[in-house]
Design a protein around this motif. Structure first.
Motif, mmCIF file in Angstrom:
data_model
loop_
_atom_site.group_PDB
_atom_site.id
_atom_site.type_symbol
_atom_site.label_atom_id
_atom_site.label_comp_id
_atom_site.label_asym_id
_atom_site.label_seq_id
_atom_site.Cartn_x
_atom_site.Cartn_y
_atom_site.Cartn_z
ATOM 1 N N ARG A 116 0.838 -1.209 0.000
ATOM 2 C CA ARG A 116 0.000 0.000 0.000
ATOM 3 C C ARG A 116 0.863 1.246 0.000
ATOM 4 N N GLU A 117 2.021 1.167 0.632
ATOM 5 C CA GLU A 117 2.946 2.303 0.679
ATOM 6 C C GLU A 117 3.865 2.339 -0.545
ATOM 7 N N LYS A 118 3.660 1.406 -1.468
ATOM 8 C CA LYS A 118 4.459 1.289 -2.698
ATOM 9 C C LYS A 118 5.944 1.086 -2.406
ATOM 10 N N ASP A 119 6.208 0.355 -1.348
ATOM 11 C CA ASP A 119 7.583 -0.015 -1.004
ATOM 12 C C ASP A 119 7.776 -1.480 -1.405
ATOM 13 N N ALA A 120 8.043 -1.689 -2.700
ATOM 14 C CA ALA A 120 8.102 -3.045 -3.240
ATOM 15 C C ALA A 120 9.268 -3.841 -2.678
ATOM 16 N N ASP A 121 10.402 -3.169 -2.418
ATOM 17 C CA ASP A 121 11.575 -3.895 -1.932
ATOM 18 C C ASP A 121 11.317 -4.503 -0.550
ATOM 19 N N GLN A 122 10.788 -3.692 0.376
ATOM 20 C CA GLN A 122 10.500 -4.203 1.709
ATOM 21 C C GLN A 122 9.383 -5.256 1.664
ATOM 22 N N ALA A 123 8.428 -5.056 0.764
ATOM 23 C CA ALA A 123 7.348 -6.039 0.627
ATOM 24 C C ALA A 123 7.914 -7.389 0.204
ATOM 25 N N PHE A 124 8.881 -7.341 -0.697
ATOM 26 C CA PHE A 124 9.449 -8.594 -1.184
ATOM 27 C C PHE A 124 10.207 -9.331 -0.074
ATOM 28 N N VAL A 125 11.029 -8.614 0.692
ATOM 29 C CA VAL A 125 11.786 -9.245 1.773
ATOM 30 C C VAL A 125 10.832 -9.875 2.787
ATOM 31 N N THR A 126 9.748 -9.173 3.091
ATOM 32 C CA THR A 126 8.775 -9.700 4.044
ATOM 33 C C THR A 126 8.100 -10.946 3.486
ATOM 34 N N LEU A 127 7.762 -10.924 2.198
ATOM 35 C CA LEU A 127 7.127 -12.089 1.580
ATOM 36 C C LEU A 127 8.091 -13.272 1.530
ATOM 37 N N ALA A 128 9.372 -12.976 1.331
ATOM 38 C CA ALA A 128 10.362 -14.050 1.321
ATOM 39 C C ALA A 128 10.407 -14.752 2.673
ATOM 40 N N GLN A 129 10.294 -13.965 3.747
ATOM 41 C CA GLN A 129 10.262 -14.563 5.087
ATOM 42 C C GLN A 129 8.990 -15.393 5.267
ATOM 43 N N ALA A 130 7.868 -14.893 4.754
ATOM 44 C CA ALA A 130 6.606 -15.627 4.857
ATOM 45 C C ALA A 130 6.681 -16.924 4.063
ATOM 46 N N TYR A 131 7.324 -16.840 2.923
ATOM 47 C CA TYR A 131 7.477 -18.040 2.085
ATOM 48 C C TYR A 131 8.288 -19.111 2.807
ATOM 49 N N GLY A 132 9.261 -18.677 3.607
ATOM 50 C CA GLY A 132 10.051 -19.627 4.375
ATOM 51 C C GLY A 132 9.218 -20.414 5.367
ATOM 52 N N ILE A 133 8.085 -19.849 5.782
ATOM 53 C CA ILE A 133 7.199 -20.539 6.722
ATOM 54 C C ILE A 133 6.210 -21.431 5.976
ATOM 55 N N ASP A 134 5.650 -20.920 4.888
ATOM 56 C CA ASP A 134 4.634 -21.693 4.146
ATOM 57 C C ASP A 134 4.850 -21.538 2.642
ATOM 58 N N PRO A 135 5.652 -22.425 2.035
ATOM 59 C CA PRO A 135 5.946 -22.321 0.597
ATOM 60 C C PRO A 135 4.746 -22.616 -0.298
ATOM 61 N N THR A 136 3.663 -23.173 0.251
ATOM 62 C CA THR A 136 2.520 -23.563 -0.583
ATOM 63 C C THR A 136 1.384 -22.555 -0.563
ATOM 64 N N SER A 137 1.546 -21.449 0.138
ATOM 65 C CA SER A 137 0.454 -20.496 0.309
ATOM 66 C C SER A 137 0.111 -19.792 -1.003
#
Length: 783
Positions: free
Chosen positions: A91-112
């Motif tokens: 929402r804040e158009k901060d794509a870089d930080q969004a990606f790092v956060t999603l990468a961490q989320a992916y580490g928890i649930d790769p099938t989401s």
């Protein structure tokens, strides 16, 4: 921020790698792909950024149930928190930080699927912001991005296109790929001062010997993905132009070792009409060289096709005259596809039972990641002497040594370059092991494999329908005299490095007779009443003549499709003329001939309907009918609703061809009489049918004893389509002859096929134990 950008670039590259795997696989793989959208190599990469937490140690660590539940609950809360943060960053158009956060989320649930959707939003935002920033640079060189910024945008578009491909949004994927190519070419054209403005359209851009030569593989890869993506949804507007570009790039941009760049998968090289037989062979050779390089070995064969290679000698054997063996020949079959979900297991499930167990022992080695208890796998396990699951944790050399411990005489590779590269690396292990053994033997020591036997003969079969590309790794490939004419009168044999076994009928084996049975077992339609009922289910008129092609859409090329519609148009005109006196126009329309295709997403159907409306008129659109992918039994039953199966000339029906013929459905196939091994890059060219995969249909029809439907030109192919409708007596006689003979024909005589194969194995072993330095071609006689 540099860490964020670096991670973003790295992950983007791995996402692109996923597209290569997904699009190269058969449609039958779709059901087992699961919901995870990222390549396994990305999963390993992301593991390093998982948050430090005891929950990752608790899973599978032997803790009690309560601690496991507690950890799982903590994991879910952490995942929710990360997803909330990622959405806030977007929402804040901060794509870089969004990606790092999603990468961490992916580490928890790769099938989401939620994470997958957010990754798509993140990359879309990244591309949007870059487009806004560089919107004026094509007209104002002062606003041109740096090479690093261009690289970022290029990789973002590639990653986004991969996510679109995963969701079968092929048109959107194609848009991103084309923009990535065009932006890179515009920037490089301007940077090399080949034009005065970045907006000038580039000519055939040659980056060789320039400071930007490193860009060429990336552009070529994007070009390849664009061609393949458009083929997957029959988007053909720039089909020939893109094909010419791809063929030119791969032909001229070689790797430092002199091989074709490993950008295009060997399977696609066989399938794409824009790839010549020579270029497809070079691509296979480059992948064989990669397998050798994985063991730090050098490819001793020339990377280019040996135009003047001496012809191999030929020996002939007859299955009825083979000597009895004093010791059993130990045969091994290895594949990752011994699963109930793969066509290989379906085709070969009853093959191994026919081996003469007094002369042969049969070992099966499965590289499947999961134990499979499906009926196909059970049948294979029951018919072999030993079935072994090989551990995926072992290295290729360890896997090979594990097999060699069983003192094998012959290893049959049923995979080749299909799906995974590990099989080629396993087979290449013999070269290294032989080298080690030679060094030890010369020093008077014991062999590394602990055996005094010769290392096994290597045979390639079934998995890869073309030259395997190396006689160092594989000694033989098994084919027949239709798919590769002997004597090389057509100039085809020279593109095969390895020695060949020529089976007497069709090389392509199946288990249809023993698995499917005959009429009345529920798979094959028993009578006309049952056929009419099933036609009603699929919206087909009881008396309509149905041309059918249920092959994957990427096997269909635009020239062939236009030929089908031309013939269909003539057939419908003849039908309407014959029934001009009928007053019930509604019934007359619904009873006209139709073309029944396999649907692969909405975009594919829309593109084909649009082409027909534009070029043949709106009324012809009514002649198209689409079917969804079905389970195997339903697929086989509904084939009985059709009247003629139309083979795709560039890449013929293999398993599907067997399916059609076995249920009594005649198949029309092209086998060009004027073979000139070239690529097909314009609308005036016709398919050369020089690649092996383009000759399988003719081989199936010959073995099914219905060669009447093999035609040397597309004009005659079209005429045959029309004749089926207007000459009912002729067509009826063809169909009745097929139905009366097909189940006793060589094509479906699996036991006979195995006996012929055994004759070649006996000859191979005797040759290997002799003093000849080169394996000859083996012609198997069945008289």
């Amino acid at each position: 921020m540099m860490i964020c950008l670096s991670l973003f670039r790295c992950v983007g590259a791995f996402i692109v790698a996923a597209a290569d795997t997904r699009l190269a696989k058969d449609a039958s793989v779709k059901s087992r792909r699961g919901s995870s959208f990222v390549h396994p190599s990305l999963r390993r990469n992301l593991a390093i950024i998982r948050p430090s937490s005891s929950l990752f140690d608790t899973r599978g660590g032997g803790s009690d149930d309560n601690s496991y539940i507690s950890a799982e609950s903590s994991s879910n809360k952490q995942l929710e928190s990360l997803l909330d943060k990622a959405q806030q960053h977007l929402r804040e158009k901060d794509a870089d930080q969004a990606f790092v956060t999603l990468a961490q989320a992916y580490g928890i649930d790769p099938t989401s699927t939620t994470i997958a959707a957010l990754f798509e939003s993140c990359l879309s935002l990244k591309v949007q912001l870059a487009e806004e920033l560089y919107s004026t640079w094509k007209n104002d060189a002062g606003n041109a991005p740096s090479e690093g910024e261009l690289t970022n945008l290029f990789q973002d578009r590639m990653g986004l296109s991969s996510l679109f491909i995963d969701k079968e949004k092929y048109d959107e994927a194609g848009i991103q790929l084309r923009k990535a190519i065009e932006e890179a070419q515009h920037w490089l054209t301007y940077a090399l001062q080949l034009s005065d403005a970045p907006s000038s359209p580039p000519a055939q851009l040659d980056l060789t010997n320039t400071q930007f030569a490193h860009w060429q593989p990336s552009i070529d890869r994007a070009q390849y993905l664009l061609y393949r993506t458009n083929a997957a949804c029959c988007q053909w507007e720039t089909y020939f132009q893109d094909g010419r570009q791809l063929s030119h790039s791969l032909s001229h941009n070689l790797s430092p070792s002199g091989h074709v760049q490993r950008i295009l998968h060997p399977f696609d090289a066989l399938k794409f009409p824009c790839m010549s037989l020579e270029l497809a062979s070079k691509i296979a050779q480059s992948y064989a060289a990669r397998a050798l390089e994985s063991h730090r070995l050098v490819d001793a064969e020339e990377s280019n096709v040996k135009q003047h290679r001496p012809r191999r000698p030929t020996v002939t054997v007859n299955r009825k005259e083979m000597p009895k063996q004093q010791q059993k020949i130990r045969i091994a079959y290895i594949s990752p596809d011994f699963t109930s979900r793969h066509p290989l297991a379906f085709l070969m499930q009853h093959v191994f039972r026919y081996h003469d167990k007094s002369q042969f022992s049969v070992n099966i080695y499965s590289l499947s990641s999961k134990v499979d208890d499906g009926p196909e796998v059970q049948a294979i396990q029951e018919s072999c002497d030993q079935f072994t699951y090989l551990s995926p944790e072992m290295s290729p050399m360890e896997l090979y040594q594990r097999m060699v411990q069983d003192e094998l005489d012959i290893i049959v590779d049923l995979c080749g370059y299909a799906g995974t590269s590990i099989i080629a690396e396993i087979m290449a292990s013999r070269c290294l092991l032989q080298q080690v053994n030679d060094n030890i033997s010369s020093a008077g020591g014991n062999r590394a494999d602990g055996s005094t036997r010769c290392l096994p003969i290597h045979v390639s079969y079934m998995g890869f329908p073309g030259s395997i590309g190396s006689s160092q790794i594989w000694d033989y490939s098994i084919f027949d005299q239709v798919v590769i004419p002997p004597g090389d009168e057509y100039g085809i044999r020279k593109y095969y490095n390895e020695a060949l076994v020529y089976m007497p009928h069709c090389y392509f084996v199946n288990s249809h007779k023993t698995v499917l049975g005959a009429e009345g077992d529920g798979t094959i339609l028993a009578n006309e009443e049952e056929r009419i009922q099933l036609r009603s289910k699929y919206g087909i008129h009881p008396t309509a003549f149905v041309y059918c092609c249920h092959s994957r859409p990427d096997k269909i090329d635009p020239s062939t499709f236009r030929s089908w519609i031309r013939a269909l148009s003539v057939a419908r005109s003849e039908y309407f003329a014959k029934h001009s006196d009928e007053r019930d126009l509604s019934s007359l329309e619904s009873g006209a001939p139709i073309l029944w295709l396999l649907r692969s997403g909405k975009e594919m159907e829309q593109n084909l309907r649009q082409l027909v409306r534009r070029e043949f008129g709106e009324t012809m659109e009514d002649a198209l009918l689409f079917a969804d992918v079905a389970e195997r039994n339903e697929h086989l039953r509904r084939l009985g609703c059709a009247d003629v199966f139309l083979d795709t000339p560039a890449y013929n029906a293999h398993t599907l061809g067997c399916d059609a013929l076995y249920v009594g459905l005649p198949m029309i196939s092209l086998l060009s009489s004027d073979i000139q091994p070239t690529s097909i890059c314009d609308e005036q060219s016709t398919i050369a049918t020089d690649k092996l995969a383009s000759r399988v249909g003719a081989s199936l029809l010959r073995a099914a004893e219905i060669e009447d439907f093999v035609y040397p030109t597309m004009s005659e192919y079209e005429d045959a389509m029309v004749k089926c409708v207007i000459n009912n007596e002729w067509f009826k006689s063809i169909r009745e002859r097929l139905r009366s003979s097909v189940r006793v024909s060589p094509l479906f005589d699996t036991e006979r096929w195995v006996q012929n194969l055994e004759a070649s194995f006996i000859k191979m072993k005797s040759i290997n134990e002799g003093e000849d330095n080169e394996f000859p071609d083996i012609v198997v006689s069945d008289h």
